[in-house]
Design an enzyme around this catalytic site. Structure first.
Site, PDB file in Angstrom:
ATOM      1  N   LYS A 229       3.221 -16.300 -15.010  1.00  0.00           N
ATOM      2  CA  LYS A 229       3.277 -15.378 -16.142  1.00  0.00           C
ATOM      3  C   LYS A 229       2.396 -15.811 -17.308  1.00  0.00           C
ATOM      4  O   LYS A 229       1.963 -14.993 -18.096  1.00  0.00           O
ATOM      5  CB  LYS A 229       4.723 -15.262 -16.644  1.00  0.00           C
ATOM      6  CG  LYS A 229       5.636 -14.558 -15.674  1.00  0.00           C
ATOM      7  CD  LYS A 229       7.079 -14.603 -16.116  1.00  0.00           C
ATOM      8  CE  LYS A 229       7.815 -15.843 -15.658  1.00  0.00           C
ATOM      9  NZ  LYS A 229       7.981 -16.005 -14.221  1.00  0.00           N
TER      10      LYS A 229
ATOM     11  N   GLU B 227      12.805 -21.895 -13.118  1.00  0.00           N
ATOM     12  CA  GLU B 227      11.475 -22.466 -13.323  1.00  0.00           C
ATOM     13  C   GLU B 227      11.612 -23.975 -13.143  1.00  0.00           C
ATOM     14  O   GLU B 227      12.724 -24.504 -13.173  1.00  0.00           O
ATOM     15  CB  GLU B 227      10.994 -22.172 -14.747  1.00  0.00           C
ATOM     16  CG  GLU B 227      10.778 -20.689 -15.046  1.00  0.00           C
ATOM     17  CD  GLU B 227       9.608 -20.099 -14.273  1.00  0.00           C
ATOM     18  OE1 GLU B 227       8.508 -20.664 -14.344  1.00  0.00           O
ATOM     19  OE2 GLU B 227       9.801 -19.066 -13.597  1.00  0.00           O
TER      20      GLU B 227
ATOM     21  N   THR C   5       1.403 -21.201  -9.969  1.00  0.00           N
ATOM     22  CA  THR C   5       1.793 -22.313 -10.816  1.00  0.00           C
ATOM     23  C   THR C   5       2.602 -21.756 -11.990  1.00  0.00           C
ATOM     24  O   THR C   5       2.820 -20.552 -12.092  1.00  0.00           O
ATOM     25  CB  THR C   5       0.570 -23.032 -11.408  1.00  0.00           C
ATOM     26  OG1 THR C   5      -0.069 -22.140 -12.333  1.00  0.00           O
ATOM     27  CG2 THR C   5      -0.419 -23.415 -10.326  1.00  0.00           C
TER      28      THR C   5
ATOM     29  N   GLY D 254      14.021 -16.300  -6.723  1.00  0.00           N
ATOM     30  CA  GLY D 254      14.031 -17.055  -5.471  1.00  0.00           C
ATOM     31  C   GLY D 254      12.663 -17.052  -4.842  1.00  0.00           C
ATOM     32  O   GLY D 254      11.894 -16.097  -4.976  1.00  0.00           O
TER      33      GLY D 254
ATOM     34  N   LYS E  22       8.310 -12.163 -19.629  1.00  0.00           N
ATOM     35  CA  LYS E  22       8.346 -10.936 -18.821  1.00  0.00           C
ATOM     36  C   LYS E  22       8.360  -9.715 -19.720  1.00  0.00           C
ATOM     37  O   LYS E  22       7.666  -8.721 -19.466  1.00  0.00           O
ATOM     38  CB  LYS E  22       9.575 -10.939 -17.915  1.00  0.00           C
ATOM     39  CG  LYS E  22       9.480 -11.957 -16.796  1.00  0.00           C
ATOM     40  CD  LYS E  22      10.780 -12.032 -16.014  1.00  0.00           C
ATOM     41  CE  LYS E  22      10.674 -13.079 -14.916  1.00  0.00           C
ATOM     42  NZ  LYS E  22      11.990 -13.459 -14.375  1.00  0.00           N
TER      43      LYS E  22
ATOM     44  N   ASP F 135      11.315 -17.470 -20.558  1.00  0.00           N
ATOM     45  CA  ASP F 135      10.805 -16.840 -19.341  1.00  0.00           C
ATOM     46  C   ASP F 135      11.025 -15.327 -19.393  1.00  0.00           C
ATOM     47  O   ASP F 135      10.141 -14.541 -19.048  1.00  0.00           O
ATOM     48  CB  ASP F 135      11.499 -17.465 -18.126  1.00  0.00           C
ATOM     49  CG  ASP F 135      10.878 -16.996 -16.836  1.00  0.00           C
ATOM     50  OD1 ASP F 135       9.669 -17.248 -16.648  1.00  0.00           O
ATOM     51  OD2 ASP F 135      11.569 -16.339 -16.039  1.00  0.00           O
TER      52      ASP F 135
END
Ligand code: ADP
Ligand code: ASP
Ligand code: MG
Length: 845
Positions: free
Chosen positions: A609, A697, A586, A826, A712, A708
């Site tokens: 994440k 996303e 999710t 992807g 990371k 995002d």
């Protein structure tokens, strides 16, 4: 002998079912609501009364004053009588009977005190009053509630012989008495209420049938009256996989074979009298049911054998376990016994004459010793009987000694399918060894219905819990001896990546040459879940994929269940799964779901994440929970999709290197977008196409805002010692200020408004012989992400499509950093990264 119709039910109510007035009221309504045309009720003493009476009898024997205790018992019964409303004029005879009973108890106390000794016969006569009083009370309560019921003296019906305190019923004579006394009442539509536990001996004395004997009274009456059902109403949901007071996650066993139930009862399961099943015969159903929930199924004990699967082996051979406390082991040892026939026979003969029942026998094939488990209360008598029987051998030193080892417990693991199923003993002893429990003796019956182990009494509880959990008896479908080697995967989030992952797992296992390594047992979305403990077939997964693609929530598909994720995890975890793994694909705040999964014994794989890039204290709490539960967490797909980024950092660190700096382009989405724009595509067109390919996303602003990438960067940073929050990461957003708060659809409609600005920025970069890249830089001290213009000839500039790029500067790779490049966005590559983690956990990689 059987007269099948009209159907007759024997209801037995034990002490807990008759604890107080409220309980008795509940019992009267259970009887009233039973539709059977014929009924018999068996009542035991009220909760704790038999124990109290025994205590009083012993005190009387040692000349203590007991009047107070007897008065208190009388008051307790009178209070119940009063609160059920049985103290009116119409119940004067009942009150008189109660008074008589308590007068008799007082009288008996005087007799006992006079004799100075409490004989077994007197004990029986004394304690029998508890069950009698309760039965009288219940008969009156039933009558008051509109049931036509009458008290019947147990001694007029139940005939029994054998030692006081542990007599056995005489079926033939009881049949005759029941036909004479009970049958006419039943035929008249009266419900006889018979005290349990009590019978009459051939000498005309009151005898009792052993503690818990009212279970036996019930099955006995069921047999002699050819009842269709005998229902024992208890304070537990039924017969459970273990004693719930010792093993808290003991589970209800819905159906149990009579031999298994007998074995459990014999080996100490308090829920059934040890000999209560002897009286059961085909045609009668014995049901153990909770009085708190009369509509519940409970446990049905059947006489027919369960069908075995075609292989001849039962997949779940182990049904339950039980323990007998306070055991002593007697060992007859000596060289003179080797090869001498009859030693065992003489030993058992001696013990039988001494009235000692042996719970376990074990003899090594060397015949050097025989050991026997007996109740500690009988230890002295038993040892004396053996010394007597083997006096000559002891004198001749053919037998060294009769050893007595007290303070032990016998644990029995029971199940019909254990015969011929390999691995049961191995798992049993493995569990005990892991728990550090020493095994004192072992016995396995030739029927292989039972394996018994003797352990130190103080280890008994831990041993039961360890065995229970090793065979996973607390789970639906538990009881297997050998656990499958594959991993059962629960997919949390059934969007693009989740669906791709389901397909990849199905394809992988159909391709795998050896055994299935992983299978999907459940998929969970916001609405609910779909679950099959045997694994969801590829066909089923395909259908689910199709349904989800058509926007049907999982709760609405066939056999979908509406639930929040935590409930789904709990329901799924009630089953005996093999190496369960929760995969979080999710993009939500799933912390509490992950916690639930861990507490249910699941390993975790994350592509999500957020749980790792949220507040540092939450990330740390998750890591701690993983460690403290002995579970594992892998999250390769959180950075660089399928590329081995996390793995590389861990390998470097494990080998003693230290990562000093990570620099790169960890966003396939932004890489793709900037690349497309560099080739002249407009911003809005490039973004729409990225979304269509599944590179973004769910809300593309999570990518465009840089958040995002920031997440990371934070995940990477935390791996190399960066201590800070997401807000400590410096982020450059690509979403124009006025568009940040718009609803998603409005934002997407107005994308083109940003086209011109981007066209200009890209042109400027090109004019300087540079290209735009979105770059993350992470060290122990700082983390920042944003747009940079890199030289057109650099390696970052040459990235194509959704390529990610990471360069690791470490103590060893200082001058020339270690570089990993490859597709980083992807559904396919992300799912592949997840699959890789799953297979790693499944133990195959
Ligand atoms: P009754 O009131 O009918 O005499 P008991 O108190 O004798 O009932 O038996 C029920 C109790 O047995 C439960 O409360 C439970 O603590 C205990 N028990 C021990 N082993 C088991 C088991 N395997 N399944 C269910 N209950 C058990
Ligand atoms: N009242 C008796 C006992 O406590 C019989 C029974 O409860 O079944 O043992
Ligand atoms: Mg009982």
């Amino acid at each position: 002998m059987r007269s099948p119709d009209p159907a007759l039910t024997v209801h037995k109510f034990g002490g807990a079912a008759l604890a107080d007035a409220a309980a008795i009221r509940r019992v009267t309504s259970i009887v009233a609501q039973d539709p059977a045309p014929q009924k018999v009720v068996v009542a035991s003493a009220m909760l704790g009364v038999t124990d109290e009476l025994l205590g009083v009898a012993h005190e009387a024997a040692s000349n203590e004053t007991v009047g107070g205790t007897i008065d208190a018992l009388r008051e307790r019964h009178l209070a119940v009588l009063h609160s059920i409303g049985l103290d009116g004029r119409s119940n004067t005879p009942l009150q008189a009977r109660l008074d008589e009973a308590f007068d008799e108890l007082r009288h008996l106390c005087v007799e006992i005190a006079k004799g100075g000794e409490l004989t077994p016969a007197m004990t029986d006569a004394f304690v029998a009053h508890g069950d009698r009083i309760a039965a009288r009370l219940l008969a009156a309560a039933l009558t008051a509630n509109g049931t036509v019921a009458e008290f019947v003296e147990a001694t007029d019906v139940v005939r029994a012989d054998g030692p006081h305190g542990n007599a056995s019923p005489d079926i033939e004579q009881t049949t005759q008495a029941a036909e004479k006394v009970l049958r006419p009442m039943i035929d008249r539509g009266v419900v006889p209420v018979v005290p349990g536990f009590i019978g009459r001996s051939p000498r005309g004395e009151v005898v009792t049938l052993g503690r818990g004997g009212s279970d036996l009274t019930a099955t006995l009456l069921g047999r002699v009256l050819a009842a269709r059902d005998v229902i024992l109403w208890k304070d537990v949901p039924g017969l459970l996989t273990a004693d719930p007071r010792v093993v808290p996650d003991a589970r209800l066993i819905p159906v149990l074979h009579v031999r298994e139930a007998s074995e459990l009862a014999y080996y100490g399961a308090k829920v059934l009298h040890p000999r209560s099943l002897i009286a059961l015969q085909a045609g009668t159903r014995l049901i153990i049911r909770p009085y708190a929930d009369p509509a519940a199924h409970g446990t049905e004990i059947v006489v027919e054998r369960e069908r075995k699967p075609a292989t001849g082996r039962t997949r779940r051979p182990v049904k339950a376990l039980t323990a007998i406390a306070d055991q002593t082991l007697l060992t007859i040892a000596g060289n003179g016994m080797v090869g001498v026939p009859g030693v065992a026979a003489r030993a058992f003969g001696a013990l039988e004459r001494a009235g000692v029942s042996v719970s376990l026998i074990s003899q090594a094939s060397s015949e050097h010793s025989i050991c026997m488990g007996i109740p500690t209360t009988a230890a002295n008598a038993a040892a004396a009987a053996l010394r007597d029987a083997f006096a000559a051998e002891l004198a001749r030193r053919e037998i060294d000694a009769i050893e007595v080892r007290p303070d032990l417990a016998t644990i029995a693991v029971v199940g019909l399918g254990m015969a011929g199923t390999p691995g049961v003993a191995a798992r049993l002893f493995g569990a005990l060894a892991d728990e550090g429990v020493n095994v004192v003796a072992i016995a396995q019956g030739a029927s292989e219905l039972n394996i018994s182990v003797v352990v130190e009494g103080r280890d008994a509880a831990a041993a039961q819990r360890a065995i229970h959990s090793a065979f996973r008896l607390g789970k639906i479908g538990g009881g297997a001896a050998v656990h499958p080697e594959h991993a059962d995967v629960v997919i949390l989030g059934f969007g693009q990546i989740g669906r791709e992952l389901a397909t990849q797992i199905a394809t992988h296992s159909s391709r795998a040459s050896e055994q299935v390594q992983a299978r999907v047992v459940a998929v969970v979305d916001r609405s609910g879940y779909v679950f099959d403990a045997r694994g969801l077939s590829s066909k089923r997964l395909e259908a689910l994929n199709a349904a989800k693609s058509a926007r049907t929530p999982l709760s609405s598909v066939r056999r979908g269940v509406r639930a929040i994720a935590e409930e789904a995890i709990a329901a799924i975890s009630a089953h005996a799964l093999s190496r369960p793994i929760l995969v979080d694909v999710t993009a939500g705040d799933t912390g509490s779901v992950l916690e639930a999964a861990l507490s249910h014994g699941m390993d975790l794989v994350l592509a999500n994440k957020r749980p790792l890039a949220g507040p540092e204290k939450d990330a740390r709490a998750l890591a701690n929970a993983v460690a403290s539960q002995g579970r594992r967490l892998l999250h390769e797909a959180t950075v660089g999709a399928g590329l081995p980024i996390i793995d590389t950092i861990q390998k470097l660190t494990e080998s003693g290197d230290q990562v000093l700096r990570i620099e790169g382009c960890p966003s396939g989405t932004l890489g793709y977008l900037l690349g497309e724009m560099g080739r002249g595509t407009s911003f809005s067109t490039a973004l729409h196409s990225a979304m269509k390919h599944g590179y973004t996303e769910p809300d593309p602003r999570d990518d465009l805002s840089g958040m995002d990438v920031a997440r990371k960067a934070l995940i990477l940073g935390r791996l190399i010692g960066f201590s800070g929050e997401l807000t400590d990461v410096q982020v450059e957003s690509l979403v124009p200020e006025p568009m940040r708060e718009l609803p998603l659809d409005v934002f997407l409609n107005r994308l083109h408004e940003a086209d011109e600005m981007w066209e200009q920025r890209v042109r400027e970069a090109r004019d300087h012989r540079t290209v735009l890249r979105y770059r993350a830089t992470v060290t122990k001290r700082e983390a920042r992400v944003g747009i940079v213009a890199v030289d057109a000839s650099s390696s970052l500039a040459s990235l194509a499509g959704t390529d990610n790029h990471f360069s690791f500067t470490t103590r060893r790779y200082r001058a020339n950093p270690l570089v990993i490049t490859g597709p980083g966005a992807g559904a396919a590559v992300t799912a592949a990264g997840v699959l890789n983690d799953v297979l790693k956990l499944a133990g195959t990689r």
